[in-house]
Design a protein around this motif. Structure first.
Motif, PDB file in Angstrom:
ATOM      1  N   ILE A 173      -2.066  -0.218  13.178  1.00 11.63           N
ATOM      2  CA  ILE A 173      -1.162  -1.317  13.547  1.00 11.63           C
ATOM      3  C   ILE A 173      -1.957  -2.556  13.942  1.00 11.63           C
ATOM      4  O   ILE A 173      -1.634  -3.690  13.560  1.00 11.63           O
ATOM      5  N   TRP A 174      -3.047  -2.346  14.690  1.00 11.58           N
ATOM      6  CA  TRP A 174      -3.884  -3.475  15.105  1.00 11.58           C
ATOM      7  C   TRP A 174      -4.551  -4.138  13.901  1.00 11.58           C
ATOM      8  O   TRP A 174      -4.606  -5.367  13.811  1.00 11.58           O
ATOM      9  N   LEU A 175      -5.032  -3.345  12.961  1.00 12.09           N
ATOM     10  CA  LEU A 175      -5.669  -3.907  11.769  1.00 12.09           C
ATOM     11  C   LEU A 175      -4.669  -4.689  10.917  1.00 12.09           C
ATOM     12  O   LEU A 175      -4.969  -5.791  10.434  1.00 12.09           O
ATOM     13  N   LEU A 176      -3.482  -4.119  10.719  1.00 12.44           N
ATOM     14  CA  LEU A 176      -2.469  -4.824   9.935  1.00 12.44           C
ATOM     15  C   LEU A 176      -2.020  -6.102  10.635  1.00 12.44           C
ATOM     16  O   LEU A 176      -1.752  -7.124   9.982  1.00 12.44           O
ATOM     17  N   GLY A 183      -3.485 -14.264   7.443  1.00  9.77           N
ATOM     18  CA  GLY A 183      -2.761 -14.684   6.249  1.00  9.77           C
ATOM     19  C   GLY A 183      -2.922 -13.747   5.074  1.00  9.77           C
ATOM     20  O   GLY A 183      -2.594 -14.124   3.940  1.00  9.77           O
ATOM     21  N   THR A 184      -3.411 -12.540   5.325  1.00 10.01           N
ATOM     22  CA  THR A 184      -3.560 -11.579   4.231  1.00 10.01           C
ATOM     23  C   THR A 184      -2.194 -11.047   3.827  1.00 10.01           C
ATOM     24  O   THR A 184      -1.405 -10.614   4.669  1.00 10.01           O
ATOM     25  N   ILE A 185      -1.891 -11.068   2.544  1.00 13.06           N
ATOM     26  CA  ILE A 185      -0.590 -10.606   2.077  1.00 13.06           C
ATOM     27  C   ILE A 185      -0.537  -9.090   2.097  1.00 13.06           C
ATOM     28  O   ILE A 185      -1.567  -8.401   2.098  1.00 13.06           O
ATOM     29  N   ALA A 186       0.687  -8.569   2.113  1.00 18.13           N
ATOM     30  CA  ALA A 186       0.869  -7.128   2.277  1.00 18.13           C
ATOM     31  C   ALA A 186       0.334  -6.326   1.101  1.00 18.13           C
ATOM     32  O   ALA A 186       0.025  -5.150   1.239  1.00 18.13           O
ATOM     33  N   THR A 187       0.223  -6.964  -0.078  1.00 19.91           N
ATOM     34  CA  THR A 187      -0.243  -6.225  -1.259  1.00 19.91           C
ATOM     35  C   THR A 187      -1.730  -6.415  -1.514  1.00 19.91           C
ATOM     36  O   THR A 187      -2.224  -6.036  -2.576  1.00 19.91           O
ATOM     37  N   SER A 188      -2.448  -6.958  -0.576  1.00 21.10           N
ATOM     38  CA  SER A 188      -3.880  -7.170  -0.765  1.00 21.10           C
ATOM     39  C   SER A 188      -4.629  -5.844  -0.697  1.00 21.10           C
ATOM     40  O   SER A 188      -4.142  -4.875  -0.104  1.00 21.10           O
ATOM     41  N   PRO A 189      -5.809  -5.765  -1.296  1.00 25.57           N
ATOM     42  CA  PRO A 189      -6.587  -4.507  -1.253  1.00 25.57           C
ATOM     43  C   PRO A 189      -6.910  -4.054   0.165  1.00 25.57           C
ATOM     44  O   PRO A 189      -6.957  -2.843   0.440  1.00 25.57           O
ATOM     45  N   ASP A 190      -7.150  -5.006   1.081  1.00 24.86           N
ATOM     46  CA  ASP A 190      -7.469  -4.628   2.457  1.00 24.86           C
ATOM     47  C   ASP A 190      -6.292  -3.909   3.117  1.00 24.86           C
ATOM     48  O   ASP A 190      -6.461  -2.870   3.767  1.00 24.86           O
ATOM     49  N   ILE A 192      -3.680  -2.397   1.643  1.00 26.82           N
ATOM     50  CA  ILE A 192      -3.433  -1.120   0.972  1.00 26.82           C
ATOM     51  C   ILE A 192      -4.505  -0.101   1.357  1.00 26.82           C
ATOM     52  O   ILE A 192      -4.222   1.089   1.545  1.00 26.82           O
ATOM     53  N   GLY A 193      -5.751  -0.573   1.496  1.00 25.57           N
ATOM     54  CA  GLY A 193      -6.837   0.328   1.886  1.00 25.57           C
ATOM     55  C   GLY A 193      -6.631   0.904   3.276  1.00 25.57           C
ATOM     56  O   GLY A 193      -6.880   2.104   3.507  1.00 25.57           O
ATOM     57  N   VAL A 194      -6.166   0.068   4.219  1.00 22.03           N
ATOM     58  CA  VAL A 194      -5.907   0.552   5.577  1.00 22.03           C
ATOM     59  C   VAL A 194      -4.825   1.625   5.574  1.00 22.03           C
ATOM     60  O   VAL A 194      -4.959   2.686   6.192  1.00 22.03           O
ATOM     61  N   VAL A 195      -3.735   1.350   4.847  1.00 25.61           N
ATOM     62  CA  VAL A 195      -2.638   2.320   4.774  1.00 25.61           C
ATOM     63  C   VAL A 195      -3.115   3.621   4.136  1.00 25.61           C
ATOM     64  O   VAL A 195      -2.811   4.724   4.616  1.00 25.61           O
ATOM     65  N   LEU A 196      -3.896   3.509   3.062  1.00 25.85           N
ATOM     66  CA  LEU A 196      -4.372   4.702   2.362  1.00 25.85           C
ATOM     67  C   LEU A 196      -5.311   5.526   3.229  1.00 25.85           C
ATOM     68  O   LEU A 196      -5.172   6.752   3.340  1.00 25.85           O
ATOM     69  N   VAL A 197      -6.275   4.863   3.871  1.00 23.35           N
ATOM     70  CA  VAL A 197      -7.267   5.582   4.669  1.00 23.35           C
ATOM     71  C   VAL A 197      -6.615   6.310   5.843  1.00 23.35           C
ATOM     72  O   VAL A 197      -6.868   7.502   6.085  1.00 23.35           O
ATOM     73  N   PHE A 198      -5.750   5.622   6.564  1.00 21.78           N
ATOM     74  CA  PHE A 198      -5.155   6.250   7.748  1.00 21.78           C
ATOM     75  C   PHE A 198      -4.101   7.293   7.374  1.00 21.78           C
ATOM     76  O   PHE A 198      -3.846   8.219   8.142  1.00 21.78           O
ATOM     77  N   THR A 199      -3.501   7.165   6.201  1.00 22.78           N
ATOM     78  CA  THR A 199      -2.620   8.231   5.732  1.00 22.78           C
ATOM     79  C   THR A 199      -3.410   9.497   5.440  1.00 22.78           C
ATOM     80  O   THR A 199      -2.997  10.611   5.789  1.00 22.78           O
ATOM     81  N   LEU A 200      -4.578   9.326   4.808  1.00 22.68           N
ATOM     82  CA  LEU A 200      -5.430  10.479   4.540  1.00 22.68           C
ATOM     83  C   LEU A 200      -5.955  11.105   5.832  1.00 22.68           C
ATOM     84  O   LEU A 200      -6.008  12.338   5.965  1.00 22.68           O
ATOM     85  N   VAL A 201      -6.335  10.257   6.786  1.00 20.87           N
ATOM     86  CA  VAL A 201      -6.822  10.772   8.065  1.00 20.87           C
ATOM     87  C   VAL A 201      -5.710  11.511   8.805  1.00 20.87           C
ATOM     88  O   VAL A 201      -5.927  12.559   9.419  1.00 20.87           O
ATOM     89  N   PHE A 202      -4.495  10.961   8.729  1.00 18.23           N
ATOM     90  CA  PHE A 202      -3.359  11.613   9.374  1.00 18.23           C
ATOM     91  C   PHE A 202      -3.091  12.982   8.749  1.00 18.23           C
ATOM     92  O   PHE A 202      -2.839  13.968   9.454  1.00 18.23           O
ATOM     93  N   SER A 203      -3.169  13.067   7.425  1.00 23.27           N
ATOM     94  CA  SER A 203      -2.973  14.355   6.746  1.00 23.27           C
ATOM     95  C   SER A 203      -4.062  15.346   7.141  1.00 23.27           C
ATOM     96  O   SER A 203      -3.786  16.537   7.357  1.00 23.27           O
ATOM     97  N   ALA A 204      -5.302  14.852   7.230  1.00 20.48           N
ATOM     98  CA  ALA A 204      -6.400  15.727   7.641  1.00 20.48           C
ATOM     99  C   ALA A 204      -6.216  16.212   9.070  1.00 20.48           C
ATOM    100  O   ALA A 204      -6.515  17.371   9.389  1.00 20.48           O
ATOM    101  N   ALA A 205      -5.702  15.344   9.950  1.00 19.34           N
ATOM    102  CA  ALA A 205      -5.461  15.739  11.342  1.00 19.34           C
ATOM    103  C   ALA A 205      -4.375  16.807  11.419  1.00 19.34           C
ATOM    104  O   ALA A 205      -4.487  17.768  12.187  1.00 19.34           O
TER     105      ALA A 205
END
Length: 223
Positions: A173-176, A183-190, A192-205
């Motif tokens: 949440i802090w990163l987003l 001014g980074t748009i929601a579809t930027s690689p950064d 999407i990367g944050v959402v992807l990484v923390f989703t994977l970490v959440f699944s691993a947890a």
């Protein structure tokens, strides 16, 4: 028995259970003095015994397997300190796939073991003060042996898991929020990367700290 009655033109016994039960002495010699009712009662008894055996087998199958840490602990004890047993009597300990544990397994037992190994490496007066109670200190006079209090270790493990869960909630949440200020748009690689990484970490947890099934992990990650 059915074929015998049919061949002897005794079809009434096949059509009426009450007539078959009251047939008296009209029983073929090939049946060895056993009526159809007696045979059904015998089969019912065997079926119930077999069903009970299946239930017991299912209950045994549902018992938890011992963790690798607990298995190695018992194995080392029997090989090094369990000298009271003959070698042939302790061969069962090597059949690991057939062993079960009566103690219900905890969802994060591996984390308990990791913490205990860390405490063993970082052994000092502060560690002994924090994780050893008066009762555990009195268990041995050997300076090389330390007994840690189970409740204190469980409390520490709970605090570690709570910290990880809070980090998984707050950090993305802090990163987003930071990206949105820049001014980074929601579809930027950064983003999407944050959402992807923390989703994977959440699944691993979920996989590491709980006994959630695969479909439950997928549903929780999708949410």
């Amino acid at each position: 028995m059915d074929k015998t009655d049919e061949a002897n033109n005794n079809g009434q016994y096949l059509q009426s259970r009450s007539l078959d039960a009251d047939r008296g002495n009209d029983i073929p010699l090939a049946w060895q003095g056993q009526s159809r009712v007696q045979l059904i009662e015998k089969l019912e008894k065997l079926a119930l015994e077999y069903a009970e055996l299946l239930i017991k087998a299912q209950q045994l199958k549902a018992l938890d397997r011992p963790s690798n840490r607990d298995y190695r602990s018992v194995l080392h004890f029997m090989e090094n300190d369990g000298g009271q047993l003959f070698e042939k009597d302790m061969e069962f300990i090597y059949e690991k796939e057939d062993l079960v544990t009566l103690r219900p397994g905890r969802e994060h037992a591996w984390l308990d073991g990791l913490l205990e190994r860390t405490l063993k490496l970082l052994r000092c007066g502060l560690i002994k003060f924090l994780f050893c109670t008066k009762e555990t200190r009195e268990k041995t006079d050997d300076d090389s042996i330390h007994y840690y209090d189970r409740n204190r270790i469980s409390t520490c493990v709970t605090m570690i898991i709570t910290t990880i869960v809070l980090a998984l909630l707050v950090v993305p949440i802090w990163l987003l929020y930071k990206f949105s200020i820049e001014g980074t748009i929601a579809t930027s690689p950064d983003t999407i990367g944050v959402v992807l990484v923390f989703t994977l970490v959440f699944s691993a947890a979920l996989t590491g700290f709980t006994k959630a099934k695969r479909h439950e992990i997928v549903a929780a990650s999708a949410g």
